[in-house]
Design a protein around this motif. Sequence first.
Motif, PDB file in Angstrom:
ATOM      1  N   UNK A 147       9.214  -3.289 -13.289  1.00 50.19           N
ATOM      2  CA  UNK A 147       8.809  -1.891 -13.316  1.00 50.19           C
ATOM      3  C   UNK A 147       7.481  -1.720 -14.036  1.00 50.19           C
ATOM      4  N   UNK A 148       6.797  -0.621 -13.743  1.00 52.01           N
ATOM      5  CA  UNK A 148       5.620  -0.211 -14.498  1.00 52.01           C
ATOM      6  C   UNK A 148       6.047   0.794 -15.559  1.00 52.01           C
ATOM      7  N   UNK A 149       5.635   0.557 -16.790  1.00 54.77           N
ATOM      8  CA  UNK A 149       5.849   1.493 -17.881  1.00 54.77           C
ATOM      9  C   UNK A 149       4.488   1.918 -18.405  1.00 54.77           C
ATOM     10  N   UNK A 150       4.277   3.218 -18.580  1.00 53.79           N
ATOM     11  CA  UNK A 150       2.984   3.707 -19.048  1.00 53.79           C
ATOM     12  C   UNK A 150       3.158   4.549 -20.299  1.00 53.79           C
ATOM     13  N   UNK A 151       2.122   4.534 -21.115  1.00 51.34           N
ATOM     14  CA  UNK A 151       2.100   5.361 -22.308  1.00 51.34           C
ATOM     15  C   UNK A 151       0.645   5.768 -22.583  1.00 51.34           C
ATOM     16  N   UNK A 152       0.404   7.071 -22.710  1.00 54.14           N
ATOM     17  CA  UNK A 152      -0.926   7.606 -23.008  1.00 54.14           C
ATOM     18  C   UNK A 152      -1.972   7.221 -21.965  1.00 54.14           C
ATOM     19  N   UNK A 153      -1.549   7.081 -20.731  1.00 54.27           N
ATOM     20  CA  UNK A 153      -2.478   6.752 -19.650  1.00 54.27           C
ATOM     21  C   UNK A 153      -1.876   7.259 -18.341  1.00 54.27           C
ATOM     22  N   UNK A 154      -2.722   7.707 -17.433  1.00 51.13           N
ATOM     23  CA  UNK A 154      -2.248   8.197 -16.137  1.00 51.13           C
ATOM     24  C   UNK A 154      -2.703   7.262 -15.027  1.00 51.13           C
ATOM     25  N   UNK A 155      -1.900   7.193 -13.982  1.00 53.06           N
ATOM     26  CA  UNK A 155      -2.229   6.367 -12.812  1.00 53.06           C
ATOM     27  C   UNK A 155      -2.940   7.238 -11.789  1.00 53.06           C
ATOM     28  N   UNK A 156      -4.236   6.950 -11.584  1.00 53.12           N
ATOM     29  CA  UNK A 156      -5.082   7.722 -10.680  1.00 53.12           C
ATOM     30  C   UNK A 156      -5.857   6.772  -9.777  1.00 53.12           C
ATOM     31  N   UNK A 157      -6.030   7.169  -8.520  1.00 56.82           N
ATOM     32  CA  UNK A 157      -6.772   6.324  -7.575  1.00 56.82           C
ATOM     33  C   UNK A 157      -8.219   6.119  -8.002  1.00 56.82           C
ATOM     34  N   UNK A 158      -8.776   7.071  -8.751  1.00 60.20           N
ATOM     35  CA  UNK A 158     -10.174   6.960  -9.165  1.00 60.20           C
ATOM     36  C   UNK A 158     -10.362   6.020 -10.352  1.00 60.20           C
ATOM     37  N   UNK A 159      -9.275   5.559 -10.953  1.00 56.53           N
ATOM     38  CA  UNK A 159      -9.374   4.699 -12.124  1.00 56.53           C
ATOM     39  C   UNK A 159      -9.700   3.261 -11.764  1.00 56.53           C
ATOM     40  N   UNK A 160      -9.996   2.438 -12.769  1.00 61.77           N
ATOM     41  CA  UNK A 160     -10.255   1.015 -12.538  1.00 61.77           C
ATOM     42  C   UNK A 160      -9.065   0.329 -11.874  1.00 61.77           C
ATOM     43  N   UNK A 161      -9.340  -0.674 -11.061  1.00 62.76           N
ATOM     44  CA  UNK A 161      -8.299  -1.338 -10.283  1.00 62.76           C
ATOM     45  C   UNK A 161      -7.430  -2.239 -11.156  1.00 62.76           C
ATOM     46  N   UNK A 162      -6.110  -2.104 -10.994  1.00 61.25           N
ATOM     47  CA  UNK A 162      -5.149  -2.980 -11.643  1.00 61.25           C
ATOM     48  C   UNK A 162      -4.068  -3.323 -10.623  1.00 61.25           C
ATOM     49  N   UNK A 163      -4.079  -4.559 -10.151  1.00 64.16           N
ATOM     50  CA  UNK A 163      -3.104  -5.003  -9.160  1.00 64.16           C
ATOM     51  C   UNK A 163      -2.297  -6.146  -9.758  1.00 64.16           C
ATOM     52  N   UNK A 164      -0.974  -6.030  -9.723  1.00 66.54           N
ATOM     53  CA  UNK A 164      -0.122  -7.049 -10.339  1.00 66.54           C
ATOM     54  C   UNK A 164       1.075  -7.324  -9.449  1.00 66.54           C
ATOM     55  N   UNK A 165       1.462  -8.608  -9.363  1.00 65.78           N
ATOM     56  CA  UNK A 165       2.622  -9.032  -8.599  1.00 65.78           C
ATOM     57  C   UNK A 165       3.612  -9.718  -9.530  1.00 65.78           C
ATOM     58  N   UNK A 166       4.888  -9.428  -9.358  1.00 66.23           N
ATOM     59  CA  UNK A 166       5.917 -10.105 -10.146  1.00 66.23           C
ATOM     60  C   UNK A 166       7.213 -10.139  -9.361  1.00 66.23           C
ATOM     61  N   UNK A 167       8.142 -10.975  -9.828  1.00 66.76           N
ATOM     62  CA  UNK A 167       9.481 -11.003  -9.250  1.00 66.76           C
ATOM     63  C   UNK A 167      10.407 -10.114 -10.077  1.00 66.76           C
ATOM     64  N   UNK A 168      10.561 -10.455 -11.360  1.00 70.28           N
ATOM     65  CA  UNK A 168      11.399  -9.639 -12.235  1.00 70.28           C
ATOM     66  C   UNK A 168      10.644  -9.132 -13.465  1.00 70.28           C
ATOM     67  N   UNK A 169       9.404  -9.570 -13.651  1.00 72.63           N
ATOM     68  CA  UNK A 169       8.660  -9.189 -14.842  1.00 72.63           C
ATOM     69  C   UNK A 169       8.192  -7.740 -14.816  1.00 72.63           C
ATOM     70  N   UNK A 170       8.217  -7.089 -15.983  1.00 75.81           N
ATOM     71  CA  UNK A 170       7.734  -5.718 -16.117  1.00 75.81           C
ATOM     72  C   UNK A 170       6.255  -5.708 -16.503  1.00 75.81           C
ATOM     73  N   UNK A 171       5.598  -4.595 -16.208  1.00 79.96           N
ATOM     74  CA  UNK A 171       4.209  -4.363 -16.585  1.00 79.96           C
ATOM     75  C   UNK A 171       4.135  -3.087 -17.410  1.00 79.96           C
ATOM     76  N   UNK A 172       3.742  -3.215 -18.665  1.00 79.22           N
ATOM     77  CA  UNK A 172       3.576  -2.063 -19.534  1.00 79.22           C
ATOM     78  C   UNK A 172       2.089  -1.832 -19.785  1.00 79.22           C
ATOM     79  N   UNK A 173       1.642  -0.578 -19.613  1.00 78.60           N
ATOM     80  CA  UNK A 173       0.238  -0.223 -19.814  1.00 78.60           C
ATOM     81  C   UNK A 173       0.168   0.871 -20.865  1.00 78.60           C
ATOM     82  N   UNK A 174      -0.540   0.608 -21.945  1.00 80.70           N
ATOM     83  CA  UNK A 174      -0.705   1.567 -23.024  1.00 80.70           C
ATOM     84  C   UNK A 174      -2.197   1.878 -23.150  1.00 80.70           C
ATOM     85  N   UNK A 175      -2.533   3.166 -23.025  1.00 82.87           N
ATOM     86  CA  UNK A 175      -3.931   3.563 -23.104  1.00 82.87           C
ATOM     87  C   UNK A 175      -4.193   4.533 -24.224  1.00 82.87           C
TER      88      UNK A 175
END
Length: 254
Positions: A214-242
């Motif tokens: 799953x993606x977990x975010x804190x203090x950051x929004x996911x917007x198409x105009x933002x810098x590119x972040x592409x990640x692939x995983x099987x069971x690993x989570x992705x946490x983004x704190x801005x």
Amino acid sequence: MNRNETFSSQETHTVSMDMVRSSIDVQVCDTEDIQLLISGDDESVNLLHLEWADGTLRLAMPMRDRVPNLISTAWMQIMLRLPRDWKGGMDLKSQSGSVSVRDFSGTDLIISTTSGPVRVENVQCITSDIHVISGIVFLKKTQAEEIKLTTVTGNILLSEIAATRIHLSTVSGNSEINLTAPFEQFSGNSVSGDTHLFAPMNEVNARLTSITGRILTRNISIQEAGPELHFNSVTGNLEIVGDLTHTNNKNQEV
């Protein structure tokens, strides 16, 4: 057995090492020439291939050249001392030894180990490419246009990092990345390891392709105009704190 060598820094633009059972320590200090300090058992030091040609300093100990010794333990410790104004590139490989690079400023920094840890601190370069099988990777106060990190089971820890492009690849190791500046492109893949990214940014165009991660975010929004972040995983989570001035908000699952 000890062996010391000195080479002209003005005529040397690349340092290349391909070692077996050797720890490598690179330091920058107040010296005019490139200094090489080698310590190890007699057999290892005698088997070491050392040559300088066309501006490249090469050290190598191919696996096929080592004769097993059932009585003593083979070991080698290499210290490379560089002048502060040297701006060349380094390609450092050790089959089962640690690699440490401090206070280096140059072009490319390539490091590869099988089981040894890698520590890079206070480094500025164009590209940094690090491959580790099971050792931990630790980068601190490092600036580069591009950073590539590859591990299998080893964890990745980045602190006070500034890079335009970052790529991570791991199987089961966890990654924690603390940035001091926004990135332009971030990509990576993981099988089961979790990735935690801390960056001074307000928005990012993040996409995670995963089975159960799953993606977990804190203090950051996911917007198409933002810098590119592409990640692939099987069971690993992705946490983004801005926006690291605010860290009290709870994680939000996307």
